[in-house]
Design an enzyme around this catalytic site. Sequence first.
Site, PDB file in Angstrom:
ATOM      1  N   GLY A   1       0.825  -1.196   0.000  1.00  0.00           N
ATOM      2  CA  GLY A   1       0.000   0.000   0.000  1.00  0.00           C
ATOM      3  C   GLY A   1       0.863   1.251   0.000  1.00  0.00           C
ATOM      4  O   GLY A   1       0.590   2.199  -0.699  1.00  0.00           O
ATOM      5  N   PHE A   2       1.909   1.229   0.820  1.00  0.00           N
ATOM      6  CA  PHE A   2       2.838   2.371   0.945  1.00  0.00           C
ATOM      7  C   PHE A   2       2.088   3.671   1.206  1.00  0.00           C
ATOM      8  O   PHE A   2       2.484   4.729   0.747  1.00  0.00           O
ATOM      9  CB  PHE A   2       3.734   2.477  -0.301  1.00  0.00           C
TER      10      PHE A   2
ATOM     11  N   GLY B   1       1.818  -7.058   3.604  1.00  0.00           N
ATOM     12  CA  GLY B   1       3.015  -7.667   3.038  1.00  0.00           C
ATOM     13  C   GLY B   1       4.215  -7.566   3.960  1.00  0.00           C
ATOM     14  O   GLY B   1       5.313  -8.020   3.638  1.00  0.00           O
ATOM     15  N   THR B   2       3.987  -6.986   5.154  1.00  0.00           N
ATOM     16  CA  THR B   2       5.086  -6.725   6.073  1.00  0.00           C
ATOM     17  C   THR B   2       5.442  -7.925   6.932  1.00  0.00           C
ATOM     18  O   THR B   2       6.526  -7.987   7.494  1.00  0.00           O
ATOM     19  CB  THR B   2       4.679  -5.599   7.034  1.00  0.00           C
TER      20      THR B   2
ATOM     21  N   ARG C   1      13.117  -3.003  20.314  1.00  0.00           N
ATOM     22  CA  ARG C   1      13.372  -4.425  20.159  1.00  0.00           C
ATOM     23  C   ARG C   1      12.879  -4.883  18.785  1.00  0.00           C
ATOM     24  O   ARG C   1      11.761  -4.547  18.383  1.00  0.00           O
ATOM     25  CB  ARG C   1      12.636  -5.173  21.261  1.00  0.00           C
TER      26      ARG C   1
ATOM     27  N   THR D   1      11.649 -10.696   8.909  1.00  0.00           N
ATOM     28  CA  THR D   1      10.736  -9.744   8.278  1.00  0.00           C
ATOM     29  C   THR D   1      11.200  -8.304   8.534  1.00  0.00           C
ATOM     30  O   THR D   1      10.960  -7.424   7.712  1.00  0.00           O
ATOM     31  CB  THR D   1       9.292  -9.947   8.774  1.00  0.00           C
TER      32      THR D   1
ATOM     33  N   LYS E   1       9.684  -0.362  18.383  1.00  0.00           N
ATOM     34  CA  LYS E   1       9.321   0.835  17.614  1.00  0.00           C
ATOM     35  C   LYS E   1       8.944   0.381  16.208  1.00  0.00           C
ATOM     36  O   LYS E   1       9.400  -0.665  15.763  1.00  0.00           O
ATOM     37  CB  LYS E   1      10.500   1.811  17.547  1.00  0.00           C
TER      38      LYS E   1
ATOM     39  N   GLY F   1       8.368   0.162   9.601  1.00  0.00           N
ATOM     40  CA  GLY F   1       7.885   0.099   8.222  1.00  0.00           C
ATOM     41  C   GLY F   1       8.362   1.248   7.350  1.00  0.00           C
ATOM     42  O   GLY F   1       8.424   1.129   6.131  1.00  0.00           O
ATOM     43  N   GLU F   2       8.698   2.361   7.965  1.00  0.00           N
ATOM     44  CA  GLU F   2       8.998   3.549   7.165  1.00  0.00           C
ATOM     45  C   GLU F   2      10.408   4.071   7.324  1.00  0.00           C
ATOM     46  O   GLU F   2      10.942   4.710   6.414  1.00  0.00           O
ATOM     47  CB  GLU F   2       7.962   4.642   7.489  1.00  0.00           C
TER      48      GLU F   2
END
Lengths: 698, 333
Positions: A233-234, A461-462, A584, A590, A657, A660-661
């Site tokens: 999606g981003f 998808g993460t 952590r 992943t 934390k 993803g970004e």
Amino acid sequence: MTTMEHTLGASIARLESRAKVTGTARYAAEYVTDDALYAWPVPAGIARGEITAVHTEAAMTDPAVVVVLTHQNAPRLHPVEDRTLTLLQSSHIAHRGQYIALAVATSLEAARSAAGAVLVQYKADHHDVVLAEDHPGLYMPEEIDGLWPGTREHGDFDTVYATAEIRTDAVYTTPPMHNHPMEPHAATALWDGDALTVYDSNQGSVTVQHTLAQLFGIDAGQVRVVSEHVGGGFGSKGTARPHVVLAAMAARVVGRPVKLAVPRNHMPAVVGHRAPTIQRIRIGAGRDGCIQALAHEVVTCTSMVGRFVEAAALPSRVMYIAPNSRTAHRVTRLDIPAPSWMRAPGECPGMFALESAIDELAYVCGIDPVELRIRNDPQVEPDSGLPFSSRHLTECLREGARRFGWHERDPSPGTRYEGRLLIGSGVAASMYPVVILPSRAEVRADPDGHYWVRVNATDIGTGARTVLAQIAADALTAPLGYVHISIGSTDLPEAPLAGGSSGTASWGWAVHNACVRLRGLIEHSGGSVPAGGLSVSADTTEDVKSGQEYARCAFGAQFAEVQVDTDTAEVRLRRLTGVFAAGRILNARTARSQFIGGMTMGLSMALMEGSTMDPEFGDYAERDFASYHVAVCADVPAIEAHWIDEEDPHLNPMHSKGIGEIGIVGTAAAVANAVHHATGVRVRTLPIRPDTLLPHFA
Amino acid sequence: MKTFRYERPADPAAAVTLVAGTPGARYLAGGTNLVDLMKLGVETPELLVDVSRLPFGEVEETDTGGLRIGAAVRGSRLAAHLLVRERYPALSQALLSGASAQLRNAATIGGNLLQRTRCLYFQDVSKPCNKRRPGSGCPAREGAHRDLAVLGASEHCIATNTSDLAVALAALDATVHLTGPAGVRSLPLTDLYRLPGDEPERDTVLRHGELITSVELPPPPHSARSRAPLMVYRKVRDRASYAFALVSVAAVLDVRDAAVHEVRLAFGGLAARPWRAREAEQALQGRPATEEAFVEAVRTELSACRPLRENGYKLALAERLAVAVLADLAGQG
């Protein structure tokens, strides 16, 4: 039963990986129902104006075509905040590519053909689609994305900057960029009376559920949204998008299920994009490189139908000591498709500018850019004055420098030749804030030792599904194989979206709490589960209020080495090393994918990514993967992500934390700084392509 | 996509008859470009005649020591062919620099030569384009034209030919063999393509129903000192793979006694056809093989460039690339 103590943090492959590679994992457009119809939207052919007539007769001649919806015959929708969703409600056109009609047919081909046969007449108004530094429509927004104030001032920037020993002043620009997830936005919608079910590709089905309920004037409880597998999606699937509204609308009209997948070449106009930015950064510093004054002023644009403002100056409120600072945004409304979130909105373009400016300052001061950043590493967050819950930027810089071999670097630019190639290296910092949202979750224990976890998380998808199972297994002290997890449906306990790198922390907290309490119950009943099983639910609405007394961010450092061909001015990455401090790490496998995925996207931004606004037509010229370039495997020869162990008790029970970004933040600056080191050319406009550097090689 | 008929005739004559007799017919080989264009509505054939299984799938040495390449040979196979790699390495390099492995496995040599321009306006049926809809206009001149032509363009069209293969074949003096309603004929590859002029809708000189059956290469040139032919294909692009050329160069150079004995030079990415640089070749013939001479010759060739707002970089890029390639080849000799 064996206890696996280290489920959390381990390298666990995605639980659904086999289903995905064997094609059994179903995506939104793949829920086949026998009598489903196919919908194909019609995009507006002008950038601003009115529809004066729509002729659907030709489109309707094919007996396979069931209906063509236009603003004249579409059901009325109730208003919602996002005006891109009140589709087919008026004759007004706010941007080229806006959906103005929908063909529905018994086959995809017939729907597509019918959409092409819809004849629309317009009264076109003059359109205004090009952002400029001096655009007359620029204004200072009170709020920018994330509900942050548009402008912040500390101390007296103007005076201190004017008298600083060292001053830098430069403008950095980033082009419009498009998210382009692999799976296009898609939905299958079906009604049963007033109850609506949609299979939809999104980053959070709860918002989609509520938005659809509002639009169609029904209770949220009557809307069921299933989003079990989502192909990326981003940010562009963060909220409901036009496809799901149109699919639901069409299904209601025809009384049959309707599928709609947005064609790739429509995506640049209807699902959001990263707005272009023009960023001026001025730094006043001492000869020791210590920053005394910092101004980060952003010019950007938004659409006529949205209020999104790219918050590019935000990083300058967080990154470095700056006793006198100004961080400000100006925005203008243009007749363009609505900009929206794209991976690390704000931070990503903002850090390209800030981290380039810091590199420039380091050169002016004659101080190593790693050292200069460390000298300006603050103890408290500069803007809020709050202490950091944990901040290990310095450690990331040092560890990255060690791994990369930075200490051997000769700082002089434009001097390292390998044949006809120039070689250089650059560094930049990464940063992304911690966001945690309230979530619910439920877990049930069966007497046979199996656990059933239910939470409406979304795995875009993460690997979210997998890491949540790990969190549960750890909290239950159960083997992963005994934990069964259900996500991706509004039938499950309510949970927030996969966005702002908040997913794992938010959903995981609720899962953790439910599991810990369940374990307590089981222990209380002597270690066994009664025949009827035991269930516990959790709601973290109160829990997530803790930790607000801290500034909470993940940090990182990225080191890039590039080669520049002096004949052709082609820049290619040689290696990229990232070191991150993000609490952590919950699944090494992943997590690594998240980091290197973000870094690769940052590399694309640096060297190839960008959309061209066509001033004549008011649309983005590149609308496929042949023309909209992102990095291919051959562009990424050696990429490494590492992390340092960070203990932070002020986050959540997992001490994590979001990751993803942060990987995309800073990469473009590291690459651009490496290009400067290689060639001596400071590039402040992305992307850096052969035509960028060529004039400097004459 | 418009409904179409599909035929798979058993022999070339039947294929030619089918296409020649149907105005809206198209030959179909690998389909890697044509099918995309059909989905976009750019091509709307009423009949597709599949020629991918006709007997044009061989690569053979000719009596004179050249090579005949069947039009239906797949790109990946030709790139890997031993004779190609040994004798015409630039051809292999050009093929491997194009598209992706998957596309090369499907795309044929004949189809590659007839691929259409990737001009964004040509591919967008919601906008004017003289190549797609003659007389409708050319928005590329004012619009997104960073990738488009600087040589041989007209006010009606600034499209580029995007085939890497064609550029290498142009430098290798390839001949194209055709069959058609009026019988067989052969053309130098460089004569296959047209410049747009005021008929930009016509990419090539092919008549309706004509079919490429093979491409023939003369024996490779040999340098005085080595058996290995001195030739190279080099492509400049925005990313390391899967991108069309901003500019590319195919060059063959034979230097004897420090002078240019033979040179052949072709550019890609500059024009609607692979641009054989005859003026530069003539200027270099017999001249000392020095960088100065290369620069001068290439500048002569490129003096005809008429760049627009965003594609002027191609002039400098083409010059630097060609000079680098020639200097490199001269150094190897």
